[in-house]
Motif scaffolding. Structure first.
Motif, PDB file in Angstrom:
ATOM      1  N   GLY A  66       0.790  -1.240   0.000  1.00  0.00           N
ATOM      2  CA  GLY A  66       0.000   0.000   0.000  1.00  0.00           C
ATOM      3  C   GLY A  66       0.813   1.278   0.000  1.00  0.00           C
ATOM      4  O   GLY A  66       0.320   2.339  -0.367  1.00  0.00           O
ATOM      5  N   HIS A  67       2.073   1.228   0.442  1.00  0.00           N
ATOM      6  CA  HIS A  67       2.882   2.446   0.541  1.00  0.00           C
ATOM      7  C   HIS A  67       4.354   2.182   0.254  1.00  0.00           C
ATOM      8  O   HIS A  67       4.944   1.259   0.834  1.00  0.00           O
ATOM      9  CB  HIS A  67       2.786   3.058   1.951  1.00  0.00           C
ATOM     10  CG  HIS A  67       1.449   3.629   2.250  1.00  0.00           C
ATOM     11  ND1 HIS A  67       0.450   2.885   2.836  1.00  0.00           N
ATOM     12  CD2 HIS A  67       0.924   4.866   2.025  1.00  0.00           C
ATOM     13  CE1 HIS A  67      -0.629   3.643   2.962  1.00  0.00           C
ATOM     14  NE2 HIS A  67      -0.372   4.841   2.477  1.00  0.00           N
ATOM     15  N   GLY A  68       4.919   3.026  -0.626  1.00  0.00           N
ATOM     16  CA  GLY A  68       6.365   2.967  -0.862  1.00  0.00           C
ATOM     17  C   GLY A  68       6.981   4.318  -0.588  1.00  0.00           C
ATOM     18  O   GLY A  68       7.939   4.468   0.162  1.00  0.00           O
ATOM     19  N   THR A  69       6.357   5.360  -1.151  1.00  0.00           N
ATOM     20  CA  THR A  69       6.873   6.722  -1.000  1.00  0.00           C
ATOM     21  C   THR A  69       6.691   7.238   0.420  1.00  0.00           C
ATOM     22  O   THR A  69       7.644   7.691   1.058  1.00  0.00           O
ATOM     23  CB  THR A  69       6.110   7.668  -1.979  1.00  0.00           C
ATOM     24  OG1 THR A  69       6.461   7.297  -3.309  1.00  0.00           O
ATOM     25  CG2 THR A  69       6.461   9.116  -1.726  1.00  0.00           C
ATOM     26  N   ASN A  70       5.470   7.174   0.880  1.00  0.00           N
ATOM     27  CA  ASN A  70       5.120   7.827   2.145  1.00  0.00           C
ATOM     28  C   ASN A  70       5.458   6.925   3.321  1.00  0.00           C
ATOM     29  O   ASN A  70       4.624   6.161   3.808  1.00  0.00           O
ATOM     30  CB  ASN A  70       3.628   8.185   2.119  1.00  0.00           C
ATOM     31  CG  ASN A  70       3.215   8.973   3.348  1.00  0.00           C
ATOM     32  OD1 ASN A  70       4.060   9.330   4.181  1.00  0.00           O
ATOM     33  ND2 ASN A  70       1.933   9.249   3.469  1.00  0.00           N
TER      34      ASN A  70
END
Ligand SMILES: CCCCCCCC/C=C\CCCCCCCCCCCC(=O)SCCNC(=O)CCNC(=O)[C@H](O)C(C)(C)COP(=O)(O)OP(=O)(O)OC[C@H]1O[C@@H](n2cnc3c(N)ncnc32)[C@H](O)[C@@H]1OP(=O)(O)O
Ligand SMILES: Cc1cc2nc3c(=O)[nH]c(=O)nc-3n(C[C@H](O)[C@H](O)[C@H](O)COP(=O)(O)OP(=O)(O)OC[C@H]3O[C@@H](n4cnc5c(N)ncnc54)[C@H](O)[C@@H]3O)c2cc1C
Length: 642
Positions: free
Chosen positions: A126-130
């Motif tokens: 669900g998240h890589g950047t944040n």
């Protein structure tokens, strides 16, 4: 020239020696061309070579030298990856930078001996950047002095980490650390994933491969879930952050110090990208000097396609970029090593500068590398599209760099934060506080460029023009941002509304740095012949790049239309000047045929013989009639004939 590219005569010589040794070791060669193998076969082949390397590495290279390791890796294992790619690139660097001395003594020797294989598991489904919204938790259990790792829902599965799926038995896992119901944010933990004897996943661990990708398919990028999986408190990497047995949290000297493994890759990947760009260009330029198609003068025989100005324009500016990236990359690695040393002894003052620089460079370099490789592929016409050229694989691997280690737009915005802060200093009359990389923002520039007016000014007038456009765009974007906030817009909303302009500023600033790094290098060269060849390349670089960003300089009249004509003429002049050196400028990188893995770009230039031999070796040609024909096509045709 090889010494310039690789940093010294010694390095260039060592590369040659290493390539020569590998050429004599058939057990380290691909047993058949990689494009003819399935993914499983490639993974098996890579593991086979990797284990031989582990035995024989000491006979070929100095294993403590990262440059020699990298060259060995490129020659033998190649750019499609290997089962331990992340072990060297992120796992060991993360332990080296973030584990305490005691932890390093426990884990590093085992990792270096390859008793264990590790990776870096941060990104989730669900998240890589944040990173603030990663969902994996590490909750401290005071009673047992353990952290309990947990994946609360499907989006919290670790997803993407290289070699996580099948190869690694350990990982540095990034999880939100919770102590006494307080969330301290993402922290790195050393986690055993598989049994050291059986390699079976340990109870509480769900793990596997995420499936085939655009390229880089020898690497088993993986998924990972935890079901209340317990690790000792002392598995939190504790060089900078500590958690005492009673749950007391001791914060690090810099909030982002745990991000150092990412900065490591961002710094090192620049020269990796330069190598991939130069490889593709080497293939395309060699081929272009063999391929004859059409005539320029109808009374003359067909010309090599490299004689066409359009072909030169397609390839030569990228040759200049490959050199520029190599030089800028070498400077960045030096800076990184310096900052890392300072960080280890507690001085974190340079981290922001390094983060800003590497964020911009990784974004611009990966994007332009992708552009250059794709142009190289097209420059080979139909044969570029064949896997025999190997350029599509190089492209697929290189372009991954736009995404991994921080998506490019996001990283440009990180640099923009730094630029906006610097612009605020300029606006408040505090230019003396600007760091060396942005000092030009505080310098008043001339009203117009003197590019075509001062003969023999070296590259000074060009650098001033790049500085002018970068400064103007930075101040303009910052004004826009501050203006919106003054009108009452919330900071984050204002930021989003200016983000395209902010990223433009980041790109211009980074392109200025790349130009300056190229100029610095050329100025240092003593050998007159090398200096001359690189000066031609630098002329092409500054003129081509300036033309590419000319609209920024035309907007405020800094460049005139006639100056633009001058710049354009310079581009054409230097395309012609570089033509005789073009193949040599790439052969100077001294890639062996083994390393290039290209049938089209081999050193011998026997393109057509090599292509025909390669096609005949295709598994499809083992039989004249395929079972797909006997089973389906033949009956279909027979039925139609009835
Ligand atoms: C065989 C072995 C050979 C070994 C030889 C070695 C040679 C190697 C050579 C070549 C290498 C080639 C490599 C090819 C192989 C590559 C394999 C693939 C590897 C890929 C691995 C990964 O992708 S790992 C996952 C990476 N993930 C990311 O990058 C995530 C991106 N996101 C972020 O980084 C962050 O979320 C964020 C920076 C965008 C935001 O972070 P956060 O939410 O925490 O920030 P805030 O908004 O709270 O604060 C921003 C604030 O913090 C400052 N900051 C952020 N990061 C840093 C930093 N790193 N350092 C210093 N400061 C930082 C930022 O500037 C802001 O400051 P302000 O003052 O507030 O402006
Ligand atoms: C080949 C490869 C290898 C990898 N290896 C590893 C590994 O070893 N370990 C690991 O942990 N991870 C790894 N990753 C994951 C990688 O680091 C992430 O994919 C990357 O950081 C991007 O994050 P994302 O996928 O969440 O993209 P997203 O953030 O979802 O990006 C999607 C889009 O949203 C935009 N966007 C997102 N946030 C913002 C914002 N704040 N402002 C403006 N635009 C925004 C982006 O610019 C992009 O256009 C790998 C990825 C690849 C492709």
């Amino acid at each position: 020239m090889a010494a310039q590219i690789w940093g010294s005569e010694k390095r260039a010589r060592r590369r040659r020696e290493i390539s020569a040794k590998i050429a004599q070791m058939p057990e380290l060669h691909d047993s058949k061309p990689l494009p003819f193998m399935t993914r499983e076969e490639k993974i098996m082949e890579s593991a086979r070579k990797l284990t031989i390397l582990t035995e024989k590495m000491g006979q070929i290279i100095d294993p403590t030298d990262p440059a020699e390791l990298y060259h060995l890796n490129n020659e033998v294992l190649g750019l499609e990856g290997n089962p331990m790619a992340l072990h060297g690139v992120m796992f060991i660097p993360a332990l080296s930078a973030q584990a305490s001395d005691e932890q390093q003594a426990k884990w590093l020797p085992r990792a270096l001996r390859r008793e264990i294989i590790g990776t870096y598991a941060q990104t989730e489904l669900g998240h890589g950047t944040n990173l603030q919204n990663l969902e994996t938790t590490a909750t401290y259990d005071l009673a047992t002095q353990e952290f309990v790792l947990h994946t609360p829902q499907i989006t919290a599965l670790k997803w993407w980490p290289g070699n996580l799926g099948k190869s690694s038995n350990y990982a540095v896992v990034v999880a939100h650390m919770i102590i006494k119901a307080k969330n301290y944010g993402p922290h790195p933990f050393m986690v055993q994933l598989r049994d050291e004897k059986t390699h079976e996943p340990l109870p509480g661990i769900t793990i596997g491969d995420i499936g085939p990708k655009m390229a880089y398919n020898i690497v088993d990028n993986g998924f990972l879930g935890f079901n209340k999986y317990r690790i000792p408190r002392t598995n939190l990497l504790m060089r900078h952050t500590k958690v005492e047995a009673d749950g007391t949290y001791i914060k690090p000297p810099h909030a982002k110090i745990n991000y150092s493994a990412m900065v490591h890759v961002r710094a090192y990947m620049l020269t990796g990208q330069a190598i991939m760009l130069a490889s593709a260009l080497n293939i395309a330029t060699r081929y272009s000097s063999v391929r004859r198609q059409g005539q320029i003068d109808k009374s003359q025989p067909e010309v090599k396609v490299l004689e066409y100005q359009t072909q030169q324009h397609r390839l030569f500016p990228s040759i200049a970029r490959a050199y520029a990236f190599q030089f800028a990359g070498a400077e960045t690695v030096k800076l990184y090593e310096h900052v890392l040393k300072e960080m280890k002894s507690g001085n974190v003052s340079l981290m922001a500068d390094l983060h800003a620089l590497t964020s911009g460079l990784k974004s611009v370099v990966t994007y332009q590398t992708g552009e250059g490789i794709e142009q190289a592929r097209m420059a080979c016409g139909g044969h570029g599209y064949s896997m025999a050229s190997y350029i599509s694989e190089i492209y697929g691997v290189a372009i991954g760099g736009c995404t991994y280690e921080g998506e490019n737009m996001v990283m440009l915005l990180q640099l923009a934060r730094y630029l906006v802060k610097s612009a605020a200093l300029v606006k408040s009359g505090q230019s003396s506080k600007l760091g060396p990389l942005v000092a030009y923002l505080g310098v008043k520039s001339e009203p117009t460029s003197l590019i075509d007016r001062i003969p023999n000014s070296g590259f000074t007038e060009y650098v001033k023009t790049f500085q002018h456009v970068s400064k103007r765009q930075t101040l303009k974007a910052a004004d826009m941002f501050f203006g919106l906030m003054e009108k009452g817009e919330k900071r984050e909303i204002a930021w989003n509304k200016c983000s395209v302009e902010l990223n433009r500023a980041s790109r211009l600033h980074t392109r200025l740095f790349i130009v300056e790094a190229f100029v610095r290098r050329v100025n240092e060269i003593a050998d007159i012949r090398i200096k001359e060849a690189l000066t031609d390349l630098l002329h092409l670089h500054v003129n081509y790049e300036l033309l590419d960003i000319a609209s920024y300089a035309l907007e405020d009249g800094f460049l005139s239309a006639s100056q633009l004509d001058y710049i354009r003429d310079q581009v054409y002049l230097y395309l012609g000047k570089i033509r005789p050196n073009a193949v040599s400028l790439l052969d100077s990188w001294e890639f062996s045929d083994i390393e290039l893995r290209s049938v089209l770009g081999r050193r011998d230039g026997n393109v057509y013989e090599n292509l025909f031999k390669w096609a005949k070796s295709s598994p499809l040609n083992k039989t004249d009639v395929l079972s797909s024909v006997t089973q389906y096509l033949k009956p279909m045709m027979e039925k139609a004939r009835l």
